[in-house]
Write a protein that holds these residues in place. Structure first.
Motif, mmCIF file in Angstrom:
data_model
loop_
_atom_site.group_PDB
_atom_site.id
_atom_site.type_symbol
_atom_site.label_atom_id
_atom_site.label_comp_id
_atom_site.label_asym_id
_atom_site.label_seq_id
_atom_site.Cartn_x
_atom_site.Cartn_y
_atom_site.Cartn_z
ATOM 1 N N SER A 198 0.850 -1.190 0.000
ATOM 2 C CA SER A 198 0.000 0.000 0.000
ATOM 3 C C SER A 198 0.886 1.241 0.000
ATOM 4 O O SER A 198 2.075 1.168 0.314
ATOM 5 C CB SER A 198 -0.914 0.015 1.230
ATOM 6 O OG SER A 198 -1.773 -1.107 1.252
ATOM 7 N N ALA A 203 1.538 2.013 -4.347
ATOM 8 C CA ALA A 203 0.852 0.740 -4.110
ATOM 9 C C ALA A 203 0.938 -0.127 -5.357
ATOM 10 O O ALA A 203 0.677 0.324 -6.480
ATOM 11 C CB ALA A 203 -0.608 0.987 -3.744
ATOM 12 N N THR A 245 -0.039 -2.762 -8.156
ATOM 13 C CA THR A 245 -1.224 -3.324 -8.793
ATOM 14 C C THR A 245 -1.085 -4.847 -8.789
ATOM 15 O O THR A 245 -0.020 -5.397 -8.496
ATOM 16 C CB THR A 245 -1.356 -2.841 -10.241
ATOM 17 O OG1 THR A 245 -0.249 -3.351 -10.996
ATOM 18 C CG2 THR A 245 -1.342 -1.309 -10.306
ATOM 19 N N GLU A 246 -2.164 -5.546 -9.142
ATOM 20 C CA GLU A 246 -2.063 -7.007 -9.225
ATOM 21 C C GLU A 246 -1.106 -7.417 -10.342
ATOM 22 O O GLU A 246 -0.426 -8.442 -10.239
ATOM 23 C CB GLU A 246 -3.445 -7.634 -9.398
ATOM 24 C CG GLU A 246 -4.308 -7.495 -8.147
ATOM 25 C CD GLU A 246 -5.420 -8.534 -8.054
ATOM 26 O OE1 GLU A 246 -5.273 -9.620 -8.664
ATOM 27 O OE2 GLU A 246 -6.424 -8.263 -7.374
ATOM 28 N N ASN A 257 -0.200 -2.943 5.028
ATOM 29 C CA ASN A 257 -1.089 -3.521 4.026
ATOM 30 C C ASN A 257 -2.525 -3.112 4.316
ATOM 31 O O ASN A 257 -3.177 -3.662 5.210
ATOM 32 C CB ASN A 257 -0.962 -5.050 4.018
ATOM 33 C CG ASN A 257 -1.772 -5.698 2.897
ATOM 34 O OD1 ASN A 257 -2.661 -5.082 2.316
ATOM 35 N ND2 ASN A 257 -1.469 -6.951 2.604
ATOM 36 N N ARG A 302 -4.759 -3.066 1.704
ATOM 37 C CA ARG A 302 -5.398 -3.444 0.446
ATOM 38 C C ARG A 302 -6.800 -4.001 0.683
ATOM 39 O O ARG A 302 -7.100 -4.559 1.744
ATOM 40 C CB ARG A 302 -4.552 -4.501 -0.285
ATOM 41 C CG ARG A 302 -3.129 -4.064 -0.593
ATOM 42 C CD ARG A 302 -2.361 -5.173 -1.263
ATOM 43 N NE ARG A 302 -2.829 -5.397 -2.627
ATOM 44 C CZ ARG A 302 -2.303 -4.811 -3.706
ATOM 45 N NH1 ARG A 302 -1.281 -3.962 -3.575
ATOM 46 N NH2 ARG A 302 -2.785 -5.062 -4.911
ATOM 47 N N ASP A 350 -8.139 -5.968 -1.988
ATOM 48 C CA ASP A 350 -8.272 -7.049 -2.970
ATOM 49 C C ASP A 350 -7.861 -8.371 -2.329
ATOM 50 O O ASP A 350 -7.800 -8.493 -1.095
ATOM 51 C CB ASP A 350 -7.456 -6.740 -4.229
ATOM 52 C CG ASP A 350 -5.956 -6.621 -3.941
ATOM 53 O OD1 ASP A 350 -5.536 -6.854 -2.775
ATOM 54 O OD2 ASP A 350 -5.192 -6.303 -4.873
ATOM 55 N N GLY A 398 -5.084 -8.422 0.534
ATOM 56 C CA GLY A 398 -5.205 -7.612 1.742
ATOM 57 C C GLY A 398 -6.440 -7.975 2.540
ATOM 58 O O GLY A 398 -7.321 -8.699 2.072
#
Length: 366
Positions: free
Chosen positions: A117, A144, A146-147, A191, A193, A195, A198
């Motif tokens: 993050s 942060a 991204t996937e 963290n 997140r 998604d 997280g």
């Protein structure tokens, strides 16, 4: 401590390891391992296992200047000098694969640091000073991930592991400790997140498990290890109330992978004493080799092995000033003490404070 260890295809002559320690002695440009580094590691090859200083898996994973990477052809070639030198002395060496995450600065990484993050805490790393030279500088706000960034980073770890085997290493240790990238995903403070990486403990350990599994698939579990530090608070202002529980769950998930070893870093920075209850809980869910490191002595190392809480003991700074550390403790020879006033030679510099420490036999002959 002086007995051999065998776990599947992972076998060592003794249970004394040299802990990973950043020394920042690479050739520039390109952060390339050199012949001086090969001498340093060869001098210490009597350890059952050497774990190299942290080697960034990519440029953005770099957080300390002049640390040796494992992501270019020149770096692979440079590391071969070290692995050949260690193997010539009958030693074994794993490389520590490193991604520092937010513990960096764009002047080191070449771009903004990344993390689970976009959260920064007060922190300093070894990098270029505005007035010239190198010293400790404040880290920057991270971006942060991204996937897509996460998958790309997993791929970086996999390629680094393959590069490591090409460079002649006996295996790799993933740096999942000390507030670096993998640790940043696991802790609540770093963290935030929402998604699949997280929120819950299962989600926060997901990145670590995916990295480990990817490396096991790529080079084999007997060539993969990981370092964790649930009782060390480094890179954070406060301890994480869930990290111990999360770590035990993660360890249980790691057990079926039959890793070479699981490495706990203890007793450094801001830390809590590791309770026996944790060590027993680990043994209940993790049957494979365990290594501990953190200000251990010969006596305290022998004691934790005797209790069955660990199978290997790693020593750090004593190996800096005692290249023949294993021989000395085996024969009860006094150690050359660490000169903390000469701390400047820990990071960067030349042969002084690096490969000029005497062996016990040299002192006896003098």
């Amino acid at each position: 401590m002086f007995d051999a260890l065998k776990h599947g295809n992972f076998a060592l002559d003794n249970r004394v390891a040299m802990a990973p320690m950043t020394r920042s002695r690479t050739d520039q440009p390109g952060d390339v391992p050199n012949a001086m580094m090969a001498t340093y590691y060869q001098q210490r090859a009597s350890a059952g296992l050497i774990i190299s200083e942290g080697a960034p898996v990519s440029s953005v994973g770099r957080g300390y200047s002049m640390t040796p990477g494992i992501y270019t052809e020149a770096q692979i070639k440079g590391w071969k000098l070290t692995t050949d030198a260690v193997h010539q002395k009958g030693g074994k060496i794993f490389i520590q694969l490193w991604h520092v995450g937010r513990r960096s600065h764009s002047s080191i990484a070449g771009e903004a640091p990344v993390s689970a993050s976009a959260i920064k805490e007060p922190d300093q790393v070894f990098g270029p000073l505005p007035e010239g030279g190198f010293g400790m500088i404040e880290t920057e706000m991270p971006r942060a991930m991204t996937e897509d960034d996460i998958q790309s980073t997993i791929n970086d770890f996999v390629q680094a592991a393959k590069n490591s085997i090409e460079a002649g290493f006996d295996g790799v240790e993933i740096h999942g400790a000390h507030g670096y990238l993998i640790d940043q995903f696991m802790r609540i403070q770093s963290n935030h997140r929402t998604d699949q990486y997280g929120g819950s403990q299962e989600n926060r350990m997901r990145f670590m498990l995916e990295v480990v599994k990817a490396l096991v698939d790529a080079i084999g579990g007997d060539k993969v290890a990981i370092r964790l530090s649930p009782f060390v608070t480094e890179g954070y202002q406060e301890a994480d109330p869930e990290i111990v529980e999360l770590t035990l769950k993660a360890i249980e998930a790691l057990a079926p992978l039959n890793l070479a070893y699981l490495h706990f870093s203890e007793n450094i920075s801001n830390y809590q004493e590791v309770p026996d209850s944790f060590r027993k809980a680990v043994r209940n869910v993790y049957p494979n080799p365990i290594m501990v490191a953190g200000k251990y002595t010969k006596d305290s190392g022998q004691a934790i092995l005797a209790k069955g809480y660990a199978d290997l003991v790693a020593f750090g700074q004593p190996f800096i000033t005692n290249p023949d550390f294993f021989y000395r403790i085996q024969h009860d020879i006094d150690l050359t003490p660490v000169d903390y006033e000469a701390h400047s030679t820990f990071y960067g510099g030349d042969e002084k404070g690096y490969i000029d420490y005497p062996f016990a036999e040299q002192l006896l002959q003098a």
